[in-house]
Design an enzyme around this catalytic site. Structure first.
Site, mmCIF file in Angstrom:
data_model
loop_
_atom_site.group_PDB
_atom_site.id
_atom_site.type_symbol
_atom_site.label_atom_id
_atom_site.label_comp_id
_atom_site.label_asym_id
_atom_site.label_seq_id
_atom_site.Cartn_x
_atom_site.Cartn_y
_atom_site.Cartn_z
ATOM 1 N N GLU A 22 0.800 -1.220 0.000
ATOM 2 C CA GLU A 22 0.000 0.000 0.000
ATOM 3 C C GLU A 22 0.837 1.277 0.000
ATOM 4 O O GLU A 22 0.493 2.265 -0.672
ATOM 5 C CB GLU A 22 -0.954 0.023 1.189
ATOM 6 C CG GLU A 22 -2.125 -0.952 1.080
ATOM 7 C CD GLU A 22 -1.781 -2.403 1.417
ATOM 8 O OE1 GLU A 22 -0.630 -2.665 1.823
ATOM 9 O OE2 GLU A 22 -2.657 -3.272 1.284
ATOM 10 N N HIS A 33 -11.287 -4.155 9.758
ATOM 11 C CA HIS A 33 -11.867 -4.093 8.406
ATOM 12 C C HIS A 33 -13.182 -3.325 8.372
ATOM 13 O O HIS A 33 -13.995 -3.532 7.478
ATOM 14 C CB HIS A 33 -12.127 -5.507 7.858
ATOM 15 C CG HIS A 33 -10.899 -6.258 7.431
ATOM 16 N ND1 HIS A 33 -9.984 -6.740 8.316
ATOM 17 C CD2 HIS A 33 -10.435 -6.598 6.207
ATOM 18 C CE1 HIS A 33 -9.017 -7.372 7.664
ATOM 19 N NE2 HIS A 33 -9.261 -7.301 6.385
HETATM 20 C C1 LIG Z 1 -2.445 -4.558 4.395
HETATM 21 C C2 LIG Z 1 -3.441 -5.444 3.765
HETATM 22 N N1 LIG Z 1 -3.610 -5.382 2.436
HETATM 23 C C3 LIG Z 1 -4.494 -6.180 1.832
HETATM 24 C C4 LIG Z 1 -5.248 -7.050 2.549
HETATM 25 C C5 LIG Z 1 -6.274 -7.959 1.868
HETATM 26 N N2 LIG Z 1 -5.762 -9.316 1.852
HETATM 27 C C6 LIG Z 1 -6.074 -10.204 2.800
HETATM 28 S S1 LIG Z 1 -5.278 -11.657 2.605
HETATM 29 C C7 LIG Z 1 -4.516 -11.124 1.201
HETATM 30 C C8 LIG Z 1 -3.608 -12.031 0.442
HETATM 31 C C9 LIG Z 1 -2.543 -12.583 1.320
HETATM 32 O O1 LIG Z 1 -1.819 -13.546 0.637
HETATM 33 P P1 LIG Z 1 -0.785 -14.431 1.422
HETATM 34 O O2 LIG Z 1 0.018 -13.561 2.338
HETATM 35 O O3 LIG Z 1 -0.040 -15.237 0.441
HETATM 36 O O4 LIG Z 1 -1.668 -15.353 2.363
HETATM 37 P P2 LIG Z 1 -2.676 -16.490 1.929
HETATM 38 O O5 LIG Z 1 -4.023 -15.846 1.844
HETATM 39 O O6 LIG Z 1 -2.213 -17.070 0.662
HETATM 40 O O7 LIG Z 1 -2.632 -17.469 3.047
HETATM 41 C C10 LIG Z 1 -4.885 -9.819 0.914
HETATM 42 C C11 LIG Z 1 -4.410 -9.034 -0.240
HETATM 43 C C12 LIG Z 1 -5.071 -7.061 3.940
HETATM 44 N N3 LIG Z 1 -5.807 -7.832 4.723
HETATM 45 N N4 LIG Z 1 -4.142 -6.269 4.512
#
Ligand SMILES: Cc1ncc(C[n+]2csc(CCOP(=O)(O)OP(=O)(O)O)c2C)c(N)n1
Ligand SMILES: Cc1ncc(C[n+]2csc(CCOP(=O)(O)OP(=O)(O)O)c2C)c(N)n1
Ligand SMILES: [Mg+2]
Ligand SMILES: [Mg+2]
Lengths: 324, 329, 324, 329
Positions: C60, C129
């Site tokens: 971000e 959220h």
């Molecule tokens: C700072 C932030 N940006 C975006 C999000 C939305 N978001 C939640 S999980 C995620 C993807 C995370 O991917 P990863 O770290 O690989 O974990 P996985 O879901 O694959 O276990 C996103 C973009 C968030 N919760 N926090």
């Protein structure tokens, strides 16, 4: 009673906290070896050692987040953010982690940490080194926000902040680091959330906090010459702020002026005015006036900055207006 | 670099333990999925089905007072670290008796009594928390370590870099565990991150290993070595676990963005199926396996019942917990 | 006239802006291939191509900073921050860079960018959220802050925001993405900074913005049954906000209630109340009341969240109180 | 990896140009130091004395429409990129006629007309700005590149990592220039950063080079190659320039934290002295060198006079520049 500078008062509170409580640790950029960019933490590394007094890399987000994790794991970290403007980089840790942990984990833990940061202008540091952003933090449930305006308050409130089990944003003011004031050594903590009547008066209440209290006081003295007696309140803490003290004073003077260095619009003064326009409505004999910075970034040039910062004249004008 | 492989020296009794822990996570999440579909679990839930070997393998290498900071996909981390099952279901179902009083839900399960510093709704945010917890261990000279669990998507957040640096400079007792499941929400890692976590670690002089994250014994072997190193004063360690996300990013995600072949290939990576194969080869008695299954099924049923029986949280109590001490009062 | 959902209205404004102005680009997490976590940007990648519609990594701070640099170099970036809560990670770019560049560079450049982000609760998304943090941005000179509450406003204000030469924080509300409303296709921009009278009334003014306007309206309808006619104002823009419109309504009703979903303390309502307690003082026949969320993080559990969120009953109670 | 060395093929006339640019920065900052000491320059100023070869060498490899985002130590970047000298002094002295109307001062000198996107008071913050500017070049298909200048201290900020990743994924035309002067304020790099910027770049597949940052021709040679690569569609490039900070972190800093030996050794690294030696060996006429010196001295004097003669900024004009368009009016 000794006379100490504001910076020294902060230093003394840190030193005593480090001495008295082994769970207190201190870290931040250049706070250890160099003793801090404003000299506030001088001598603490030598006295308390490398384990507990640490220089960090320029990583505001992570050092603040680390303070949260450390606070959840038994320490009481005191972190310095060099300028309040840089807190922009630490907002997630402050707002989404520190402030919410106790609540969202069902009261399982406390987050006893203090984030020290100087705000304010007056040293021509320009738009990215002069901001007063405390209203942001006051809007965040879970944070406490303290803004001491004198060496004695800096000392007593910092001791209270470090002892407090909740996260405290401790706002210093870089323009008054060298200001001297009386201090009783070994004096205890000053209660967070309690305002102080700096000057009694009957005609108007001036509410302020931080370095601006000096401006309020100067205005009150000047007004006294023309027969106007202003009561000056120093909030000291803006979250939670001492609503009862402001209402009591207003009930006595029936007129209210609020002063702070921050931009007026959406600033701390808005909440105080709004609250008094509710619970204090029947006491009000005149509009509530706010004195603060105009809605613009802090300018660099001396001539611009001196017009930007609210001053004694602005307060006098406002007081005369509510008394007109 | 080759992946760490376990030497298969784990005794049979231990095998059943690993199995029971993985199965508990699997069955708990399976039930959460149906509870969610039935409207008994509100909000967003992110399941770690297919990734159980990571949470179980890593936490098996930890001690009770070691601390752990998790992410949004944290059910496995929580249960494996020891969060009590009923309080876990109660929390996710939003009940007063939930571990967090129903105030946090799935994305914020925490239990300080077992060193679980919380799931986290902010990608990457748990990483600095773990760094701070490791700092506490170091300052308090406890011989404990902190663990940060994060996904491949979190690699893109700047705090990862800051945390590697700080942990390396301060030689903190921390184990960084990257659960690389190939996806960040709806985007494949290849569109999200241009480096590799172990290469980054290397740039900071941080030792690392990687494992087949679907093999719990491999994960356990690698995590044990790295945890020992961190505990022994050797500073931060990185473990990359290559694994697979079986369900959608959150429940309700139809996963249209994944190729049919990828989805149908997931079964062969299933850590529980793999482990059952291993138990077969190691001649673990079918009866004992069935006993584990029965026990787990019973515990889950009981937990769901407990969750249903829980009471609605009290608003005033919740409100009173914003601060430990209400200042000025 | 067609009926479209709020999310679709945003999508249409984006689509038209991308079609009409080649300098408009769009990026954010999962906005391209997946069409956005809430489906808001669906179809835009296919139509406008990979050069101008991009998925970003979860970074971000840097994507927001990149928007600033791109805006200073000839583009008009529209960036999505998936939840307003994650703006905590982008504060430096928003506050120290985007907001200040024009001023601190002496008016040499503009920073034409839009940061879209949904705020608000109602979907049990929990403390990290669900936040409404718009008061922070309204306190920052250099930013404009828009909070549309209907599909038509979302469409018209987003077109205006993209065309605007200054950085605009465009606050959507995730709970109303599927809300339907009338929309004149090809309708023009809606002027930033202008409020809209949603309902005329003589007894009390209810000022609100965003999704909360619906709550205000529902309260007004209910009050009408007991003979109380509330005038409902939708601010639409909170920085700058339409002071003149609020004052005009207050001059007519002499009573003011302010409603928003954000935490009341130090929220947007504080500024409105404070300003009216100044320039509107002589018009006020009763205390100004604010209705907002209590001072606590947004709780997860349904039963808790529904008590946390301000609702029609709360507004009715406040209105009755100012009329008592 | 060995540092890039220039092949000494630069013609004599070009040598004088390099000299003049470096001397301009040196003399400008020398004057700023005295003006600051005399109270004619308010606020904080951070001088790049000793680092002139970096700003001059890099910008010499750029085109007018290439863009540059700088940091707090940005005088050299600004002047070398072409910010007009008088407007530069006027700005730093806080005058209406200053390039930024006296509103920003030393930490915020910017000039859009020459692609100078601004000095920056926030460590690391210029890096994402340059990424965005490179994105604009890419989208607008301009064949221009963006440059981010940052210090070794900025390496610890998470945006560096995020920016490397984004630039690599999107193959942006950007040159990252790390001016490694060994210090972050009062702390040596060794206490600040545990990796190396080129190792990090490598992890992202970003090509890099390093040079003796005190040798302007080496810097120029390396920057030219990398700028060409970025311009030619090869994506981001990293250049590390090892250099020396001669003055305090800011003016007024007595530098008690630096060893006597380090301070006294600085002279031998002086890029201007080094370059004068080279001009001697290349037999550049003394007269021509003197002509450059005279010209620079004259320009600086004129700029100081212009700065003094400037008017105090108008508050209302400043206030009117917060927004381009005042909404709702
Ligand atoms: C700072 C932030 N940006 C975006 C999000 C939305 N978001 C939640 S999980 C995620 C993807 C995370 O991917 P990863 O770290 O690989 O974990 P996985 O879901 O694959 O276990 C996103 C973009 C968030 N919760 N926090
Ligand atoms: C975000 C942020 N944190 C801290 C500071 C204070 N600060 C200004 S310059 C500096 C050191 C920067 O070191 P480096 O990047 O190596 O640049 P140098 O001063 O050596 O040129 C620090 C800590 C700042 N301006 N911004
Ligand atoms: Mg993933
Ligand atoms: Mg440096």
């Amino acid at each position: 009673m000794t006379e100490v500078r504001y910076a020294k008062a902060v230093n003394m509170a840190l030193d005593e906290a480090l001495t008295e409580d082994p769970s207190v640790i201190l870290f931040g950029e250049d706070v250890a070896h160099a003793g801090g960019p404003f000299g506030v933490t001088r001598g603490l590394l030598d006295k308390h050692g490398e384990l507990r007094v640490r220089d960090t890399p320029i990583s505001e987000a992570t050092i603040t987040g680390a303070a949260v994790g450390a606070a959840m794991s038994g320490l009481k970290p005191v972190v310095e953010i060099m300028f309040m403007d840089f807190a922009t980089l630490a907002m997630d840790a402050m707002v989404n982690q520190a402030a919410k942990a106790r609540f969202m984990f069902g009261g399982q833990c406390s987050v006893p940490m203090v984030l020290r940061m100087p705000h304010g202008g007056g040293v021509n540091a320009g738009p990215q080194h002069s901001q007063c952003l405390e209203a942001w933090f006051a809007h965040v449930p879970g944070l406490k926000v303290v803004v001491p305006g004198t060496p004695a308050d800096a000392y007593g409130l910092l001791k209270a902040a470090i002892a407090d089990p909740d996260p405290v944003v401790f706002v210093e003011n870089k323009a008054i680091y060298s200001l001297k004031g009386e201090l009783e050594t070994g004096e205890g903590e000053i209660e967070i959330g309690k305002a102080r009547t700096v000057r009694a008066g009957r005609d108007v209440t001036i509410v302020s906090y931080g370095a601006a209290v000096r401006t309020a006081l100067a205005a009150a003295e000047a007004l006294s010459d023309s027969g106007i007696e202003a009561e000056v309140l120093d909030l000291r803490t803006i979250q939670p702020w001492d609503e009862a003290a402001v209402l009591a004073s207003l009930s006595h003077t029936h007129r209210l002026v609020i002063l702070h260095e921050a931009v007026t619009a959406f600033g701390v003064g808005a909440e105080i005015a709004a609250r008094m326009a509710d619970i204090g409505f029947d006491e009000l004999d005149a509009p509530i006036l706010r004195v603060g910075a105009p809605f613009m970034p802090a300018p660099f040039a001396k001539s611009l900055e001196s017009q930007f910062l609210p001053d004694t004249e602005d307060v006098i004008t406002a007081v005369k207006q509510v008394l007109a | 670099m080759t992946p760490v492989k376990s030497d298969n020296s784990v005794p049979k009794s231990r095998l059943l333990e690993f199995y029971e822990r993985m199965l508990l996570v699997r069955e708990a999440e399976g039930r959460l999925a149906t509870l969610f579909a039935d409207g008994e679990v509100p909000g967003f839930i992110h399941l770690s089905i297919g990734q159980e070997a990571v949470s179980v393998g890593v936490t098996a290498a930890l001690e009770q007072d070691d601390t752990l900071a998790s992410n949004h996909r944290g059910h496995g981390h929580a249960l494996s670290k020891g969060v009590e099952l009923n309080s876990f279901f109660l929390e996710i179902m939003g009940k007063e008796e939930g571990r967090c009083g129903g105030r946090g839900g799935s994305m914020h399960v925490a239990d300080m009594s077992v060193g679980m510093l919380g799931a986290n709704g902010i990608v990457g945010a748990g990483i600095p928390l773990a760094v701070g917890s490791a700092l506490a261990h170091q300052v308090q000279k406890t011989k404990n370590i902190a663990v940060a669990f994060f996904g491949d998507g979190a690699l893109a957040e700047g705090v990862l870099h800051e945390a590697f640096n700080l942990a390396a400079l301060w030689k903190l007792p921390i184990l960084f565990v990257c659960e690389n499941n190939g996806w960040s929400e709806f985007s494949p890692t290849v569109r999200q991150f241009g480096a590799n976590v172990r290469e980054l670690a290397k740039a900071f002089g941080i030792p690392s290993a990687f494992v087949d994250g679907d093999d719990v014994l491999d994960v356990y072997a690698a995590a044990s070595d790295l945890a020992d190193a961190a505990r022994g004063g050797k500073g931060p360690q990185v473990l990359e676990c290559v694994t697979h996300r079986v369900r959608g990013h959150f429940e309700g995600d139809p996963q249209k963005y994944r190729a049919e072949a990828e989805l149908s290939g997931l079964a062969e990576h299933d850590p529980l199926v793999k482990f059952e194969g291993l138990m077969g080869r190691r001649r673990v008695a079918k009866k004992e396996i069935q006993a584990v299954r029965d026990r787990v099924a019973e515990r889950i049923s009981a937990a769901v019942e407990a969750g249903r029986a829980g009471s609605l949280p009290d608003f005033d109590r919740a409100r009173a917990d914003v601060y430990t001490v209400l200042a000025g009062h």
